[in-house]
Write a protein that holds these residues in place. Structure first.
Motif, PDB file in Angstrom:
ATOM      1  N   GLN A 235       1.304  -2.020   2.715  1.00 11.71           N
ATOM      2  CA  GLN A 235       2.701  -1.595   2.578  1.00 11.71           C
ATOM      3  C   GLN A 235       3.646  -2.645   3.139  1.00 11.71           C
ATOM      4  O   GLN A 235       4.646  -2.998   2.506  1.00 11.71           O
ATOM      5  CB  GLN A 235       2.910  -0.268   3.295  1.00 11.71           C
ATOM      6  CG  GLN A 235       4.348   0.194   3.286  1.00 11.71           C
ATOM      7  CD  GLN A 235       4.516   1.520   3.988  1.00 11.71           C
ATOM      8  OE1 GLN A 235       3.762   2.452   3.751  1.00 11.71           O
ATOM      9  NE2 GLN A 235       5.512   1.619   4.853  1.00 11.71           N
ATOM     10  N   GLN A 236       3.343  -3.150   4.325  1.00  9.56           N
ATOM     11  CA  GLN A 236       4.195  -4.157   4.957  1.00  9.56           C
ATOM     12  C   GLN A 236       4.274  -5.412   4.084  1.00  9.56           C
ATOM     13  O   GLN A 236       5.358  -5.961   3.866  1.00  9.56           O
ATOM     14  CB  GLN A 236       3.642  -4.494   6.343  1.00  9.56           C
ATOM     15  CG  GLN A 236       4.548  -5.375   7.168  1.00  9.56           C
ATOM     16  CD  GLN A 236       4.009  -5.564   8.589  1.00  9.56           C
ATOM     17  OE1 GLN A 236       3.117  -4.862   9.043  1.00  9.56           O
ATOM     18  NE2 GLN A 236       4.572  -6.531   9.277  1.00  9.56           N
TER      19      GLN A 236
ATOM     20  N   ARG B 112       6.255  -4.660   0.682  1.00 13.16           N
ATOM     21  CA  ARG B 112       7.709  -4.585   0.899  1.00 13.16           C
ATOM     22  C   ARG B 112       8.296  -5.982   1.093  1.00 13.16           C
ATOM     23  O   ARG B 112       9.382  -6.284   0.600  1.00 13.16           O
ATOM     24  CB  ARG B 112       8.024  -3.678   2.078  1.00 13.16           C
ATOM     25  CG  ARG B 112       7.690  -2.217   1.796  1.00 13.16           C
ATOM     26  CD  ARG B 112       8.464  -1.248   2.661  1.00 13.16           C
ATOM     27  NE  ARG B 112       8.010   0.119   2.490  1.00 13.16           N
ATOM     28  CZ  ARG B 112       8.240   0.884   1.424  1.00 13.16           C
ATOM     29  NH1 ARG B 112       8.910   0.398   0.415  1.00 13.16           N
ATOM     30  NH2 ARG B 112       7.802   2.133   1.376  1.00 13.16           N
ATOM     31  N   HIS B 113       7.572  -6.842   1.797  1.00 10.73           N
ATOM     32  CA  HIS B 113       8.022  -8.221   2.012  1.00 10.73           C
ATOM     33  C   HIS B 113       8.078  -8.991   0.682  1.00 10.73           C
ATOM     34  O   HIS B 113       9.067  -9.663   0.391  1.00 10.73           O
ATOM     35  CB  HIS B 113       7.074  -8.922   2.996  1.00 10.73           C
ATOM     36  CG  HIS B 113       7.417 -10.341   3.256  1.00 10.73           C
ATOM     37  ND1 HIS B 113       8.389 -10.720   4.161  1.00 10.73           N
ATOM     38  CD2 HIS B 113       6.928 -11.492   2.728  1.00 10.73           C
ATOM     39  CE1 HIS B 113       8.480 -12.040   4.173  1.00 10.73           C
ATOM     40  NE2 HIS B 113       7.597 -12.529   3.312  1.00 10.73           N
TER      41      HIS B 113
ATOM     42  N   PHE C 295       6.209   2.379  -4.279  1.00  6.57           N
ATOM     43  CA  PHE C 295       7.053   1.200  -4.044  1.00  6.57           C
ATOM     44  C   PHE C 295       8.043   0.971  -5.180  1.00  6.57           C
ATOM     45  O   PHE C 295       8.802   0.010  -5.153  1.00  6.57           O
ATOM     46  CB  PHE C 295       6.170  -0.049  -3.884  1.00  6.57           C
ATOM     47  CG  PHE C 295       5.239   0.044  -2.723  1.00  6.57           C
ATOM     48  CD1 PHE C 295       5.654  -0.282  -1.440  1.00  6.57           C
ATOM     49  CD2 PHE C 295       3.943   0.497  -2.899  1.00  6.57           C
ATOM     50  CE1 PHE C 295       4.790  -0.175  -0.360  1.00  6.57           C
ATOM     51  CE2 PHE C 295       3.067   0.601  -1.824  1.00  6.57           C
ATOM     52  CZ  PHE C 295       3.498   0.265  -0.556  1.00  6.57           C
TER      53      PHE C 295
END
Length: 160
Positions: free
Chosen positions: A103-104, A107-108, A136
């Motif tokens: 997820q991190q 998102r980046h 997302f």
């Protein structure tokens, strides 16, 4: 945890993580990763915890609207001015799964593609992960034309 872009020295750990995440028929080869790191290291993101790489996302930029199987092994198809950020792999070491690592990173990568003025991102995934990527903003376009590794893939697109 920190995100950074990859460099050629990361090749051994990248190949090792890939081997833990994908069956041999689907896993990228050492040579394929070497070419990707030479052609587009700024589109190869690593997540580290205490200096240890625990996850990564990679993919070229293309003017092609769809992710093509030939892109996986032909890094020269990368077009820095392309409209679409392709995602070839979202790899997380098994011991670090369900901790928000992917997820991190996603998102980046999404934020970077948006900041770079891309139209969006494209990836393929197995049916069981369609719902994950939908969180997302990716939308399923149904079964992909991909036959990569002999698996059934679904094309997902996030459009800005």
């Amino acid at each position: 945890m920190q995100i950074r872009t990859a460099n050629p020295a990361d090749l051994p750990v990248i190949a090792q993580i890939e081997a833990e995440c994908f069956p041999p028929a689907e896993a990228a080869t050492w040579d394929s990763f070497r070419q990707r790191l030479e052609q587009y290291p700024d589109h190869f993101w690593l997540l580290e915890e205490d200096g240890k790489v625990v996850a990564f996302v990679n993919g070229m930029v293309s003017t092609e609207a769809d992710l093509l199987d030939e892109m996986y092994d032909n890094a020269a198809m990368h077009d820095p001015q392309g409209s679409w950020q392709m995602i070839f792999g979202v790899d997380t070491l098994p011991a670090y799964r369900r901790r928000g690592c992917a997820q991190q990173l996603l998102r980046h990568v999404i934020a970077q593609a948006h900041a770079q003025g891309r139209k969006g991102l494209v990836l393929t995934c197995k049916e069981a992960l369609v719902h994950y990527y939908a969180k997302f903003g990716f939308v399923s376009e149904g079964p992909s034309a991909s036959t990569h590794g002999g698996a059934a893939w679904y094309q997902m697109r996030l459009t800005f």
